[in-house]
Design a protein around this motif. Sequence first.
Motif, PDB file in Angstrom:
ATOM      1  N   LYS A   1      -1.164 -21.586 -11.215  1.00 54.21           N
ATOM      2  CA  LYS A   1      -0.696 -21.548  -9.996  1.00 54.21           C
ATOM      3  C   LYS A   1      -1.567 -21.121  -8.966  1.00 54.21           C
ATOM      4  N   HIS A   2      -2.878 -21.072  -9.166  1.00 54.41           N
ATOM      5  CA  HIS A   2      -3.819 -20.653  -8.173  1.00 54.41           C
ATOM      6  C   HIS A   2      -3.705 -19.080  -7.718  1.00 54.41           C
ATOM      7  N   LEU A   3      -3.276 -18.397  -8.568  1.00 55.39           N
ATOM      8  CA  LEU A   3      -2.911 -16.969  -7.768  1.00 55.39           C
ATOM      9  C   LEU A   3      -3.905 -15.888  -8.682  1.00 55.39           C
ATOM     10  N   VAL A   4      -4.200 -14.841  -7.800  1.00 56.60           N
ATOM     11  CA  VAL A   4      -5.031 -13.728  -8.246  1.00 56.60           C
ATOM     12  C   VAL A   4      -4.304 -12.321  -7.791  1.00 56.60           C
ATOM     13  N   ASP A   5      -4.044 -11.731  -8.907  1.00 53.11           N
ATOM     14  CA  ASP A   5      -3.460 -10.259  -8.468  1.00 53.11           C
ATOM     15  C   ASP A   5      -4.842  -9.350  -8.552  1.00 53.11           C
ATOM     16  N   LEU A   6      -4.772  -8.412  -7.691  1.00 52.73           N
ATOM     17  CA  LEU A   6      -5.503  -7.459  -7.600  1.00 52.73           C
ATOM     18  C   LEU A   6      -4.984  -5.957  -7.213  1.00 52.73           C
ATOM     19  N   GLU A   7      -5.746  -4.995  -7.955  1.00 53.96           N
ATOM     20  CA  GLU A   7      -5.466  -3.665  -7.703  1.00 53.96           C
ATOM     21  C   GLU A   7      -6.074  -3.374  -6.451  1.00 53.96           C
ATOM     22  N   THR A   8      -5.716  -2.503  -5.424  1.00 56.96           N
ATOM     23  CA  THR A   8      -6.406  -2.224  -3.973  1.00 56.96           C
ATOM     24  C   THR A   8      -6.235  -0.589  -4.087  1.00 56.96           C
ATOM     25  N   VAL A   9      -7.491   0.074  -4.091  1.00 50.25           N
ATOM     26  CA  VAL A   9      -7.757   1.623  -3.851  1.00 50.25           C
ATOM     27  C   VAL A   9      -8.429   1.756  -2.747  1.00 50.25           C
ATOM     28  N   CYS A  10      -8.361   3.028  -1.994  1.00 47.13           N
ATOM     29  CA  CYS A  10      -9.064   3.667  -0.979  1.00 47.13           C
ATOM     30  C   CYS A  10      -9.330   5.241  -1.486  1.00 47.13           C
ATOM     31  N   GLU A  11     -10.709   5.467  -1.494  1.00 48.71           N
ATOM     32  CA  GLU A  11     -10.915   7.041  -1.843  1.00 48.71           C
ATOM     33  C   GLU A  11     -12.026   7.447  -0.772  1.00 48.71           C
ATOM     34  N   ALA A  12     -11.547   9.021  -0.729  1.00 49.33           N
ATOM     35  CA  ALA A  12     -12.519   9.511   0.407  1.00 49.33           C
ATOM     36  C   ALA A  12     -13.856   9.890  -0.498  1.00 49.33           C
ATOM     37  N   ALA A  13     -14.745  10.386  -0.024  1.00 46.48           N
ATOM     38  CA  ALA A  13     -16.227  10.595  -0.745  1.00 46.48           C
ATOM     39  C   ALA A  13     -16.193  11.514  -1.744  1.00 46.48           C
ATOM     40  N   ASP A  14     -15.021  12.495  -1.651  1.00 47.80           N
ATOM     41  CA  ASP A  14     -14.786  13.637  -2.792  1.00 47.80           C
ATOM     42  C   ASP A  14     -14.142  12.852  -4.087  1.00 47.80           C
ATOM     43  N   GLY A  15     -13.658  11.888  -3.869  1.00 48.17           N
ATOM     44  CA  GLY A  15     -12.812  11.006  -4.995  1.00 48.17           C
ATOM     45  C   GLY A  15     -11.531  11.081  -4.840  1.00 48.17           C
ATOM     46  N   THR A  16     -11.090  12.060  -3.692  1.00 47.03           N
ATOM     47  CA  THR A  16      -9.486  11.779  -3.333  1.00 47.03           C
ATOM     48  C   THR A  16      -9.066  10.577  -3.325  1.00 47.03           C
TER      49      THR A  16
ATOM     50  N   LEU B   1     -15.105   6.422   3.518  1.00 47.49           N
ATOM     51  CA  LEU B   1     -14.000   5.999   2.637  1.00 47.49           C
ATOM     52  C   LEU B   1     -14.556   4.629   2.024  1.00 47.49           C
ATOM     53  N   THR B   2     -14.051   4.545   0.597  1.00 46.97           N
ATOM     54  CA  THR B   2     -14.569   3.529  -0.021  1.00 46.97           C
ATOM     55  C   THR B   2     -13.396   2.854  -0.401  1.00 46.97           C
ATOM     56  N   ALA B   3     -13.231   1.674  -0.010  1.00 48.01           N
ATOM     57  CA  ALA B   3     -12.086   0.653  -0.574  1.00 48.01           C
ATOM     58  C   ALA B   3     -12.550  -0.306  -1.698  1.00 48.01           C
TER      59      ALA B   3
ATOM     60  N   LEU C   1       0.909  -1.201  -0.012  1.00 54.16           N
ATOM     61  CA  LEU C   1       0.110  -0.109  -0.039  1.00 54.16           C
ATOM     62  C   LEU C   1       0.871   1.306  -0.130  1.00 54.16           C
ATOM     63  N   GLU C   2       0.427   2.226  -0.649  1.00 54.82           N
ATOM     64  CA  GLU C   2       1.296   3.514  -0.891  1.00 54.82           C
ATOM     65  C   GLU C   2       0.130   4.469  -0.276  1.00 54.82           C
ATOM     66  N   PHE C   3       0.267   5.033   0.778  1.00 51.57           N
ATOM     67  CA  PHE C   3      -0.609   6.074   1.214  1.00 51.57           C
ATOM     68  C   PHE C   3      -0.005   7.393   0.624  1.00 51.57           C
ATOM     69  N   LEU C   4      -1.310   8.194  -0.032  1.00 50.65           N
ATOM     70  CA  LEU C   4      -0.818   9.307  -0.712  1.00 50.65           C
ATOM     71  C   LEU C   4      -1.332  10.495   0.290  1.00 50.65           C
ATOM     72  N   VAL C   5      -2.518  10.549   0.892  1.00 49.60           N
ATOM     73  CA  VAL C   5      -2.977  11.600   1.699  1.00 49.60           C
ATOM     74  C   VAL C   5      -3.548  11.113   3.047  1.00 49.60           C
ATOM     75  N   PRO C   6      -3.591  11.894   4.194  1.00 49.23           N
ATOM     76  CA  PRO C   6      -4.270  11.229   5.367  1.00 49.23           C
ATOM     77  C   PRO C   6      -5.719  11.000   5.091  1.00 49.23           C
ATOM     78  N   ALA C   7      -6.231   9.903   5.681  1.00 53.34           N
ATOM     79  CA  ALA C   7      -7.480   9.658   5.723  1.00 53.34           C
ATOM     80  C   ALA C   7      -8.416  10.410   6.701  1.00 53.34           C
ATOM     81  N   PRO C   8      -9.539  11.181   6.404  1.00 52.56           N
ATOM     82  CA  PRO C   8     -10.212  11.972   7.483  1.00 52.56           C
ATOM     83  C   PRO C   8     -11.053  11.094   8.323  1.00 52.56           C
ATOM     84  N   VAL C   9     -10.942  11.506   9.610  1.00 54.23           N
ATOM     85  CA  VAL C   9     -12.053  10.884  10.494  1.00 54.23           C
ATOM     86  C   VAL C   9     -13.533  11.230  10.227  1.00 54.23           C
ATOM     87  N   GLY C  10     -14.547  10.542  10.189  1.00 53.47           N
ATOM     88  CA  GLY C  10     -15.758  11.000  10.188  1.00 53.47           C
ATOM     89  C   GLY C  10     -16.212  10.887   8.656  1.00 53.47           C
ATOM     90  N   GLU C  11     -15.450  10.724   7.655  1.00 51.15           N
ATOM     91  CA  GLU C  11     -15.997  10.876   6.439  1.00 51.15           C
ATOM     92  C   GLU C  11     -15.924   9.538   5.732  1.00 51.15           C
TER      93      GLU C  11
END
Length: 123
Positions: free
Chosen positions: A91-106, A78-80, A66-76
């Motif tokens: 190989k029974h493997l699955v690669d996935l992209e993981t993203v977390c965004e604030a309500a405004d899309g940040t 968050l969509t993961a 995980l690369e954290f880009l900006v602080p995550a606000p408390v009380g708002e």
Amino acid sequence: MSLELGQRAELTRSYTQEDMTEFAALAGEGASVPLTVPGPLIGGLFSYLLGVKLPGRGTNYLKQSLEFLVPAPVGEPLTASVTITRLRPEKHLVDLETVCEAADGTRICQGRALVYVEDVGKG
């Protein structure tokens, strides 16, 4: 469930000030109450998604970055989300992209996950 490239699952959650107080208590003596949502709580959203939603039950976590880009606000809200980017049934493997965004899309954080799923190639 049949797994396919581009398949996506998401979860929206808000963390309260009470959640931050409880997190500090679990962190141990001398831990201060965080002003923003700590990385382990955001990482937990991805863990939930991978183990319950996509790929789901029977998933074994192998790697997470995980690369954290900006602080995550408390009380708002968050969509993961997790999105399948590669399937390796041999190989029974699955690669996935993981993203977390604030309500405004940040974008709060982004990364990758690698999981082992016994039935990658089965529909």
